[in-house]
Design a protein around this motif. Structure first.
Motif, short mmCIF file in Angstrom:
data_model
loop_
_atom_site.label_atom_id
_atom_site.label_comp_id
_atom_site.label_asym_id
_atom_site.label_seq_id
_atom_site.Cartn_x
_atom_site.Cartn_y
_atom_site.Cartn_z
N TYR A 32 0.84 -1.20 0.00
CA TYR A 32 0.00 0.00 0.00
C TYR A 32 0.88 1.26 0.00
O TYR A 32 0.69 2.16 -0.82
CB TYR A 32 -0.91 -0.03 1.23
CG TYR A 32 -1.66 1.25 1.47
CD1 TYR A 32 -2.78 1.57 0.73
CD2 TYR A 32 -1.24 2.13 2.47
CE1 TYR A 32 -3.47 2.75 0.97
CE2 TYR A 32 -1.92 3.31 2.71
CZ TYR A 32 -3.03 3.62 1.95
OH TYR A 32 -3.70 4.79 2.18
N SER A 35 2.81 1.70 -3.32
CA SER A 35 1.99 2.19 -4.44
C SER A 35 1.78 3.70 -4.37
O SER A 35 1.78 4.37 -5.41
CB SER A 35 0.65 1.46 -4.48
OG SER A 35 -0.17 1.85 -3.40
N ALA A 39 3.55 6.66 -6.88
CA ALA A 39 2.44 7.09 -7.74
C ALA A 39 2.84 8.23 -8.68
O ALA A 39 2.42 8.26 -9.84
CB ALA A 39 1.24 7.51 -6.89
#
Length: 93
Positions: A32, A35, A39
């Motif tokens: 999590y 990511s 990004a």
């Protein structure tokens, strides 16, 4: 490397295999965080470090509580099944 110790599956200490059932910080939380950190495709080390700090600071306590709650429920399942493999991975997010 930590002082004179190497933490590795192929190092001098025989570390057990990691299971996504037992290591939610490695498999869910880091995925999590990673990511979100990547990004915007950071191009410099400073940008990457800023992203890491921001993303970690933005993790809500409720998410951490859910991660721990889910992990303990999986531990309970493993205890009840006496360590047999889980037929499915149980995630409740």
């Amino acid at each position: 490397m930590f002082d004179d110790r190497l933490i590795s599956r192929f190092g001098p200490v025989n570390w057990p295999p990691r299971s996504c059932d037992l290591t939610p910080l490695d498999y869910f939380l880091w995925g999590y965080v990673k990511s979100l950190v990547y990004a915007d495709k950071p191009q410099t080390l400073d940008h990457l470090e800023d992203n890491i700090r921001r993303v970690i600071a933005d993790i809500l306590p409720q998410m951490l509580e859910k991660v721990i709650e889910n992990w303990t429920s999986r531990l309970d399942y493993i205890r009840a099944s006496r360590g047999s493999p889980m037929p499915e991975i149980i995630f409740k997010m």
